[in-house]
Design a protein around this motif. Structure first.
Motif, PDB file in Angstrom:
ATOM      1  N   THR A   1       0.848  -1.196   0.000  1.00  0.00           N
ATOM      2  CA  THR A   1       0.000   0.000   0.000  1.00  0.00           C
ATOM      3  C   THR A   1       0.884   1.246   0.000  1.00  0.00           C
ATOM      4  O   THR A   1       1.744   1.390   0.871  1.00  0.00           O
ATOM      5  CB  THR A   1      -0.905   0.020   1.241  1.00  0.00           C
ATOM      6  OG1 THR A   1      -1.701  -1.159   1.257  1.00  0.00           O
ATOM      7  CG2 THR A   1      -1.792   1.254   1.242  1.00  0.00           C
TER       8      THR A   1
ATOM      9  N   THR B   1       0.412   7.935   1.528  1.00  0.00           N
ATOM     10  CA  THR B   1      -0.415   8.985   0.928  1.00  0.00           C
ATOM     11  C   THR B   1       0.413  10.231   0.610  1.00  0.00           C
ATOM     12  O   THR B   1       1.471  10.478   1.204  1.00  0.00           O
ATOM     13  CB  THR B   1      -1.557   9.389   1.868  1.00  0.00           C
ATOM     14  OG1 THR B   1      -1.006   9.939   3.074  1.00  0.00           O
ATOM     15  CG2 THR B   1      -2.417   8.175   2.208  1.00  0.00           C
ATOM     16  N   ALA B   2      -0.119  11.018  -0.313  1.00  0.00           N
ATOM     17  CA  ALA B   2       0.598  12.220  -0.750  1.00  0.00           C
ATOM     18  C   ALA B   2       0.819  13.198   0.397  1.00  0.00           C
ATOM     19  O   ALA B   2       1.881  13.821   0.494  1.00  0.00           O
ATOM     20  CB  ALA B   2      -0.177  12.896  -1.882  1.00  0.00           C
TER      21      ALA B   2
ATOM     22  N   ALA C   1       4.849   5.365  -4.600  1.00  0.00           N
ATOM     23  CA  ALA C   1       3.591   6.107  -4.716  1.00  0.00           C
ATOM     24  C   ALA C   1       3.374   6.606  -6.137  1.00  0.00           C
ATOM     25  O   ALA C   1       2.244   6.583  -6.649  1.00  0.00           O
ATOM     26  CB  ALA C   1       3.584   7.275  -3.729  1.00  0.00           C
TER      27      ALA C   1
ATOM     28  N   THR D   1       0.056   5.354  -8.262  1.00  0.00           N
ATOM     29  CA  THR D   1      -0.998   6.292  -8.653  1.00  0.00           C
ATOM     30  C   THR D   1      -1.037   6.535 -10.155  1.00  0.00           C
ATOM     31  O   THR D   1      -1.967   7.181 -10.649  1.00  0.00           O
ATOM     32  CB  THR D   1      -0.812   7.642  -7.931  1.00  0.00           C
ATOM     33  OG1 THR D   1       0.477   8.174  -8.254  1.00  0.00           O
ATOM     34  CG2 THR D   1      -0.937   7.480  -6.425  1.00  0.00           C
TER      35      THR D   1
ATOM     36  N   ASP E   1      -7.780   8.266  -8.946  1.00  0.00           N
ATOM     37  CA  ASP E   1      -7.809   9.492  -8.149  1.00  0.00           C
ATOM     38  C   ASP E   1      -6.813  10.493  -8.740  1.00  0.00           C
ATOM     39  O   ASP E   1      -5.627  10.500  -8.404  1.00  0.00           O
ATOM     40  CB  ASP E   1      -7.458   9.168  -6.689  1.00  0.00           C
ATOM     41  CG  ASP E   1      -7.720  10.354  -5.761  1.00  0.00           C
ATOM     42  OD1 ASP E   1      -7.759  11.494  -6.259  1.00  0.00           O
ATOM     43  OD2 ASP E   1      -7.873  10.125  -4.546  1.00  0.00           O
TER      44      ASP E   1
ATOM     45  N   GLU F   1      -5.032  12.868  -6.131  1.00  0.00           N
ATOM     46  CA  GLU F   1      -3.954  12.215  -5.386  1.00  0.00           C
ATOM     47  C   GLU F   1      -2.720  12.035  -6.269  1.00  0.00           C
ATOM     48  O   GLU F   1      -1.583  12.247  -5.823  1.00  0.00           O
ATOM     49  CB  GLU F   1      -4.438  10.865  -4.854  1.00  0.00           C
ATOM     50  CG  GLU F   1      -3.389  10.039  -4.125  1.00  0.00           C
ATOM     51  CD  GLU F   1      -3.037  10.574  -2.743  1.00  0.00           C
ATOM     52  OE1 GLU F   1      -2.141  10.015  -2.109  1.00  0.00           O
ATOM     53  OE2 GLU F   1      -3.680  11.567  -2.309  1.00  0.00           O
ATOM     54  N   ARG F   2      -2.947  11.634  -7.510  1.00  0.00           N
ATOM     55  CA  ARG F   2      -1.821  11.449  -8.416  1.00  0.00           C
ATOM     56  C   ARG F   2      -1.070  12.761  -8.612  1.00  0.00           C
ATOM     57  O   ARG F   2       0.174  12.787  -8.575  1.00  0.00           O
ATOM     58  CB  ARG F   2      -2.315  10.930  -9.765  1.00  0.00           C
ATOM     59  CG  ARG F   2      -1.190  10.750 -10.805  1.00  0.00           C
ATOM     60  CD  ARG F   2      -1.720  10.142 -12.099  1.00  0.00           C
ATOM     61  NE  ARG F   2      -0.640   9.958 -13.064  1.00  0.00           N
ATOM     62  CZ  ARG F   2      -0.245  10.882 -13.916  1.00  0.00           C
ATOM     63  NH1 ARG F   2      -0.871  12.060 -13.949  1.00  0.00           N
ATOM     64  NH2 ARG F   2       0.750  10.637 -14.758  1.00  0.00           N
TER      65      ARG F   2
ATOM     66  N   VAL G   1       0.949  13.565  -5.497  1.00  0.00           N
ATOM     67  CA  VAL G   1       2.135  12.709  -5.403  1.00  0.00           C
ATOM     68  C   VAL G   1       3.215  13.212  -6.358  1.00  0.00           C
ATOM     69  O   VAL G   1       4.400  13.260  -6.003  1.00  0.00           O
ATOM     70  CB  VAL G   1       1.773  11.238  -5.696  1.00  0.00           C
ATOM     71  CG1 VAL G   1       3.031  10.412  -5.949  1.00  0.00           C
ATOM     72  CG2 VAL G   1       0.975  10.647  -4.546  1.00  0.00           C
TER      73      VAL G   1
END
Length: 400
Positions: free
Chosen positions: A97, A100-101, A139, A143, A148, A151-152, A155
Motif C-alpha cells: 500500500t 499517501t501524498a 507512490a 498512482t 484518483d 492524489e496522483r 504525489v
C-alpha cells in the motif's frame, strides 16, 4: 591513515611529522629546498627519491602515493549507494500500500528543511533519504494508473520536490550521474503534475546539474529559456519574480564559468537584482533561497572567480548573511571569503575563515573539494603556528 586524495607532497610532510626538513633532506641526499618544493607540490619526486624518502620516513613507498580507489572498490553499503538503489527502483513491493501524498509531502518538506539548515545534513540525509525515495517512487508508480487524479497530482508534486533535493544531495556526494537522473525526473514529475512553479524549479535544478557537469553554456541557455517561459507563466507575482530571478542567477554562473565576467555582472545587475527587490527576504520559493542576499552572494562569486579578490572582499564586507534561510549558502559565502584570502596569500585569515566554517557545517567542510584544497594550502604555505592549526583541522576533516 591519510585520505585517498591527499597529494604526494602532503603525504611526505605528514609522515615527516616534527622532524626537521633539512635533516630529512640531507639523509635522503637532496637539498632542503628541493624537499620543500616536493612537499608544496611544485616538484614531483623521481621513483628513486620517493623510495629513499619512504625508507627514511619508515613507511612503505605505496603510503606516499596518492591514488583514489577505483569505483569497483567502493562499498555498496554507502549512503549514496542506498539512495541510488532506491532511485533506480529497489523499493517496496508493487503490491504494498503506497504512502499517501499528504504524509509524503510532510516528510519531503522536513528533509528539505534539514538539508538547508542542519550542520550535519549529510548524515541526516543518509538516514532518511533511502526510505523516503523508495516510498515516493512507489507512490508515483501506484498512482500512475489510478482513478484518483487529485492524489496522483499531489504525489507528482511531492516527487518533483524530492527529486530536486536529491539533485543537490547527489551532486555534493560526487554522483553527478545520479544527480542528472534526479533532475530529469524532477522535470518529468513537474510537467506531469502541470505545476508551473515546480516546472521552473526543476529547470533551475537541471541548470545546476549542467554547471556541475562543466557544461556552463548549456546551463546558461537552458536557464534563459526557462526564465522567459516563467515570465509569461500563470503564477503569483512573487513566485514568478523569484523563479525568474533564480534562473537568471544560473545564467550568471554560466557566464562566469565561461570567464565572461562583464556579461555575468551585467546580467546580475540588470535582471537578477531587480527581481530580488520584488521578493521578500527569506521566502525561499522553490527551495532556491532567492532574494537580495543571495544575489549579493553571487556578486561575490563573480569577483572571486574573476580573481578580483579585493573587490570580492569589499563585497563580502557589505553582506549580512543573517537573513539567509540556508546554512549551505552561508557556508558557500564563508568558503569563497576563505578562497579570496588564500588567493591574496593571507593564510591566517583563510585559516580563520575555515575554522569558522568547521563550527557551522563540519560535514560540508570535510566533503568540499575547494575547502580541502584550501586547508592543504595553509599547511604548505603558512607560518609554523598556523600550519600546525591547519594540520589539526586536516585531521579532524579526514584529510590525514
Amino acid at each position: 591513515m591519510v585520505a585517498a586524495d591527499l597529494p604526494i607532497g602532503d603525504r611526505i610532510r605528514h609522515y615527516r611529522g616534527e622532524r626537521r626538513q633539512d635533516a630529512v633532506a640531507g639523509l635522503v641526499g637532496i637539498s632542503p629546498d628541493y624537499l620543500s618544493q616536493i612537499e608544496r607540490g611544485l616538484k614531483v619526486p623521481s621513483l628513486p627519491i620517493l623510495y629513499a624518502l619512504a625508507q627514511e620516513l619508515g613507511v612503505p613507498t605505496a603510503a606516499l602515493l596518492s591514488e583514489r580507489p577505483p569505483p569497483a572498490e567502493e562499498t555498496t553499503e554507502s549512503p549514496e549507494a542506498a539512495v541510488g538503489r532506491a532511485l533506480l527502483g529497489y523499493g517496496p513491493a508493487r503490491s504494498a500500500t503506497p504512502v499517501t501524498a499528504g504524509v509524503l509531502r510532510d516528510r519531503v518538506e522536513a528533509a528539505w528543511h534539514s538539508w538547508q539548515t542542519s550542520g550535519d545534513r549529510f548524515s541526516a540525509a543518509a538516514a532518511t533519504l533511502p526510505e523516503l525515495v523508495a516510498d515516493v517512487e512507489h507512490a508515483v508508480r501506484a498512482t500512475r494508473g489510478g482513478s484518483d487524479a487529485a492524489e496522483r497530482r499531489a504525489v507528482l508534486r511531492t516527487a518533483a520536490d524530492l527529486y530536486c533535493l536529491l539533485r543537490s544531495y547527489l551532486r555534493r556526494t560526487g554522483r553527478v550521474d545520479l544527480a542528472t537522473l534526479a533532475a530529469d525526473r524532477a522535470v518529468r514529475a513537474a510537467e506531469d503534475a502541470d505545476d508551473p512553479l515546480r516546472i521552473a524549479t526543476a529547470q533551475w535544478n537541471l541548470g545546476h546539474v549542467l554547471l556541475a557537469a562543466n557544461q556552463p553554456a548549456e546551463a546558461e541557455e537552458l536557464a534563459l529559456r526557462a526564465a522567459e517561459r516563467v515570465g509569461s507563466a500563470r503564477l503569483p507575482e512573487v513566485e514568478r519574480n523569484a523563479m525568474e530571478g533564480a534562473l537568471q542567477l544560473v545564467a550568471v554562473l554560466g557566464s562566469a564559468r565561461r570567464r565572461r565576467w562583464k556579461e555575468a555582472r551585467e546580467r546580475l545587475v540588470q535582471h537578477a537584482a531587480p527581481a530580488a527587490r520584488l521578493v521578500p527576504e527569506g521566502s525561499n520559493i522553490g527551495w532556491t533561497v532567492f532574494g537580495p542576499t543571495n544575489v549579493a552572494l553571487h556578486a561575490l562569486s563573480i569577483e572571486m572567480e574573476a580573481g578580483e579578490t579585493g573587490d570580492a572582499l569589499n563585497t563580502a564586507d557589505a553582506i549580512d548573511t543573517s537573513p539567509l534561510v540556508s546554512l549551505e549558502r552561508e557556508f558557500t559565502f564563508g568558503l569563497e571569503v576563505a578562497a579570496c584570502h588564500s588567493q591574496r596569500r593571507d593564510d591566517a585569515s583563510a585559516l580563520l575563515s575555515l575554522l569558522g566554517l568547521e563550527g557551522i557545517a563540519p560535514e560540508d567542510l570535510a566533503r568540499n573539494p575547494l575547502a580541502r584544497q584550501l586547508v592543504l594550502t595553509v599547511i604548505r604555505r603558512a607560518r609554523a603556528m598556523h600550519a600546525r592549526q591547519a594540520e589539526q583541522l586536516a585531521i579532524r576533516i579526514g584529510l590525514v
